[in-house]
Motif scaffolding. Structure first.
Motif, PDB file in Angstrom:
ATOM      1  N   ILE A   1     -24.859  79.545  25.525  1.00  0.00           N
ATOM      2  CA  ILE A   1     -25.103  78.110  25.489  1.00  0.00           C
ATOM      3  C   ILE A   1     -26.574  77.806  25.242  1.00  0.00           C
ATOM      4  N   ASN A   2     -27.470  78.577  25.863  1.00  0.00           N
ATOM      5  CA  ASN A   2     -28.900  78.337  25.660  1.00  0.00           C
ATOM      6  C   ASN A   2     -29.308  78.620  24.227  1.00  0.00           C
TER       7      ASN A   2
ATOM      8  N   SER B   1     -31.336  77.182  19.054  1.00  0.00           N
ATOM      9  CA  SER B   1     -31.222  77.459  17.621  1.00  0.00           C
ATOM     10  C   SER B   1     -30.563  76.290  16.897  1.00  0.00           C
ATOM     11  N   GLY B   2     -29.565  75.664  17.541  1.00  0.00           N
ATOM     12  CA  GLY B   2     -28.915  74.511  16.923  1.00  0.00           C
ATOM     13  C   GLY B   2     -29.880  73.361  16.703  1.00  0.00           C
TER      14      GLY B   2
ATOM     15  N   THR C   1     -21.060  73.881  21.329  1.00  0.00           N
ATOM     16  CA  THR C   1     -22.447  73.958  20.854  1.00  0.00           C
ATOM     17  C   THR C   1     -22.643  75.197  19.979  1.00  0.00           C
ATOM     18  N   TRP C   2     -21.942  76.276  20.314  1.00  0.00           N
ATOM     19  CA  TRP C   2     -22.018  77.480  19.473  1.00  0.00           C
ATOM     20  C   TRP C   2     -21.361  77.234  18.117  1.00  0.00           C
TER      21      TRP C   2
ATOM     22  N   LEU D   1     -19.219  66.870  22.903  1.00  0.00           N
ATOM     23  CA  LEU D   1     -19.126  65.815  21.886  1.00  0.00           C
ATOM     24  C   LEU D   1     -20.239  65.938  20.864  1.00  0.00           C
ATOM     25  N   MET D   2     -21.414  66.372  21.305  1.00  0.00           N
ATOM     26  CA  MET D   2     -22.520  66.575  20.368  1.00  0.00           C
ATOM     27  C   MET D   2     -22.167  67.678  19.375  1.00  0.00           C
ATOM     28  N   GLY D   3     -21.496  68.724  19.865  1.00  0.00           N
ATOM     29  CA  GLY D   3     -21.056  69.782  18.970  1.00  0.00           C
ATOM     30  C   GLY D   3     -20.031  69.291  17.964  1.00  0.00           C
TER      31      GLY D   3
END
Length: 649
Positions: A360-361, A366-367, A432-433, A516-518
């Protein structure tokens, strides 16, 4: 495919930025000066200056008499280093001390106090006075130093269990702080955004009504009576730098069009706090890159995209380079749980010391680099873009072994020093990944990765439950709730778990925002009924008033920390947009700061009015008013900061 949508979106972003750029494009850099604070940052040198101290990574500096305090980030620091004269109060590179420090105050004699929060089994909050613990509070207390005077110490103590803030005065006598403090008064029922102690009163910045925003009230130190100071439909917030005359307190009333107010809060969040991005020099060992800087970097890139001002691009790219310079390979971390291209954390491991590079970090950091570079367009130089993309590719390869084909999801690495090792990663990790999978699949021409990202998104939304209360989902994927036996060798730290057929909790608001951001970042299109249900959930949560419950079904404890921000803003309703025209609790935190920038629409009318209110002895009067009819006018000349171009020719 998302890649086609992304190309169209980036083109629109570039056109928007170019349409509002000013002649300042010819500048080689910028000097940003905070009016009335004696703080400045030079983008060409990376040097910040404050009260006679100039250095890279500077947070703040203060002087009284012959004594000087400075706080700064060393490259790769676990936390900020704090020096008081020749004494290092906090060594930011010391990994053996995981306590948190804040609220440092000192006087002209060199006597000082600060708050130290100690983590772990014996967690507690301490007030340190001249090197010794003078006062203690239980671990759930949030303590702030409001005043440190010749004869007294004034503090606020927020009790999370009661949602009440109490104010105390402790006497200073014979070089010590007398432990029996006098209760001055208390405050409850609303979110407290700030407090300032004057001689006879404490001025509180409170948030009770989301429609009105913040107001100022006065708490009399003798009687404990609370009386209104400023209460209008405008936001009234502390702004002491406008007038530092003795005994007076300055406030700023903010009014105008919705777009202008959103822009104000986003821009003030990055130029009045954390100017120069000193936090970008931190490692992620305390989660600073993943849960703070990643949001700030995206906020800066978003502001560049929407304003066209190169200053935001310069600040963003400086932060991005700093972030890339503190990976594991750069700070000497290397083992089976920590690839060189990753950013390890320590505070979440089982002993709070061992480094572990959580998926997750990596996805957050990186995202944010990938998405920020996209928004910056040509302002993200090709060498920097290549470094970001190459590192993202290496990360995806490093964590490929964690992908489980049977479930189509990722698992946390087995045997990692983490209490949930081996278990299927939570949905917010998966989503997120998915952003990294989508982007790497695009620029590395690996369509199976992009397809995997979309499949993860589909698996996630398939778990949603819908009813009249909206869309609901759990923190964990279904496999977690099905349980496992020790013989299954799922996890070392949790060798077995009973099945939970009807889980007690739904997801919390903040982790839901990550998922939701992902979804939004990969361009996943929700089914119409899912999107409608999600907006019902959002509005139902906001209907709870100023302080929301923890979980998306409306259950859980209520604290100001729970508020839909980044991620939720991609599915914004009118109620959420209205909420973000005001200063919200935790506005300086990452996901809410990014939400201001995301929700700001430069195509909407811009009209901003700032009114300086000078308050003294329980009364306020208008000192000066400024009005702005465009974002360009506000950036060019305002009472809070000055942006000056630097030319080297």
């Amino acid at each position: 495919m998302y890649s086609n949508f992304k190309r169209l979106w980036i083109g629109v972003c570039a056109a928007t930025a170019l349409s509002v750029q000013s002649p300042a494009l010819a500048a080689d850099g910028y000097l940003v000066e905070q009016t009335g604070r004696n703080f400045s940052f030079n983008t060409t040198t990376g040097v910040a200056s404050h009260n006679g101290v100039s250095m890279q990574g500077l947070n703040s500096a203060a002087r009284k008499g012959e004594f000087e305090l400075r706080s700064f980030w060393e490259r790769g620091g676990f936390r900020a280093t704090v020096k008081f004269g020749n004494t290092t109060v906090v060594d930011g590179m010391d990994l053996s001390d995981i306590s948190r420090m804040g609220g440092f105050r000192f006087d002209r004699t060199g006597s000082y106090v600060y708050i130290r929060t100690v983590k772990g089994p014996k967690a507690r909050v301490e007030l340190v006075h001249d090197g010794h613990v003078a006062l203690e509070w239980p671990r759930l207390a949030v303590v702030s130093v409001l005043a440190y005077r010749r004869d007294a110490l004034v503090v606020s103590v927020f009790d999370k269990s009661e949602q009440r803030t109490r104010f105390y005065r402790f006497t200073r006598a014979d070089g010590a702080i007398v432990p029996d403090g006098r209760l001055l008064g208390s405050f409850e029922g609303c979110a407290l955004l700030g407090a300032k102690a004057a001689r006879r009163e404490i001025v509180l910045e409170k948030y009770c009504d989301p429609e009105k925003g913040s107001d100022l009230v006065s708490l009399d130190m003798e009687s404990g009576r609370v009386t209104p100071l400023l209460s209008t439909d405008a936001d009234e917030i502390f702004m002491p730098q406008l007038d530092r005359r003795k005994g007076a307190l300055s406030a700023l009333a903010i009014s105008g069009s919705p777009a202008a107010k959103m822009a104000f809060h986003a821009i003030s969040g990055v130029l009045l706090r954390g100017l120069g991005e000193p936090l970008s020099r931190a490692s992620d060992e305390a989660g600073k890159q993943s849960w703070a800087q990643s949001y700030r970097t995206l906020t800066l890139a978003t502001l560049y995209r929407k304003s066209g001002h190169p200053l935001f691009a310069e600040l963003a790219t400086r932060a991005m380079r700093n972030t890339l310079s503190v990976r594991n390979a750069d700070i000497g971390i290397s083992d089976a749980f920590n690839p060189g291209s990753a950013w390890a954390s320590r505070i979440y491991s089982t002993d709070r010391r061992s480094p572990v590079s959580f998926q997750i970090n990596q996805a957050m950091i990186s995202g944010s680099l990938l998405r920020a570079c996209e928004m910056l367009g040509k302002q993200c130089p090709n060498p920097l873009r290549r470094r970001i993309e190459t590192n993202a590719s290496r990360l995806v390869n490093s964590y490929e072994q964690q992908f489980e084909k049977t479930s189509g999801l990722y698992r946390i690495q087995y045997g990692a020093p983490f209490r949930f090792d081996g278990i299927w990663a939570p949905w917010n990790w998966q989503l997120t990944w998915a952003v990294l999978l989508d982007r790497v699949g695009d620029f590395d021409n690996k369509p199976h990765l992009s397809a995997r990202a979309e499949k993860i998104a589909g698996e996630f939304t398939n778990t949603w439950a819908q009813d009249s209360g909206g869309a609901l989902w759990r923190y964990w994927a279904p496999s977690y709730y099905q349980g496992w036996r020790q013989v299954d060798r799922i996890s070392q730290h949790r060798p077995a778990r009973k099945a939970e057929l009807e889980p007690k909790r739904f997801e919390d608001i903040n982790h839901a925002g990550l998922s939701l951001m992902g979804l939004a970042a990969i361009g996943h299109r929700l089914k119409p009924d899912h999107e409608r249900a999600l907006r019902v959930t959002l509005d139902r949560l906001l209907d709870n008033g100023a302080i929301l419950p923890r979980d998306i079904d409306g259950n859980g404890p209520r604290t100001p920390r729970w508020l839909p921000g980044a991620g939720w803003d991609a599915f914004a309703t009118a109620k959420l947009r209205t909420r973000y025209t005001k200063l919200v609790p935790g506005a300086a935190s990452g996901h809410q700061l990014l939400a201001y920038a995301d929700l700001f629409d430069p195509a909407q009318p811009f009209q901003l009015t700032l009114t300086h209110e000078r308050c003294f002895a329980g009364k306020c009067e208008t000192a000066e008013t400024w009005s702005f009819d465009s974002l360009a006018d506000f950036l060019a000349d305002n009472p809070l900061f000055r942006i000056s171009p630097i030319t080297t020719q």
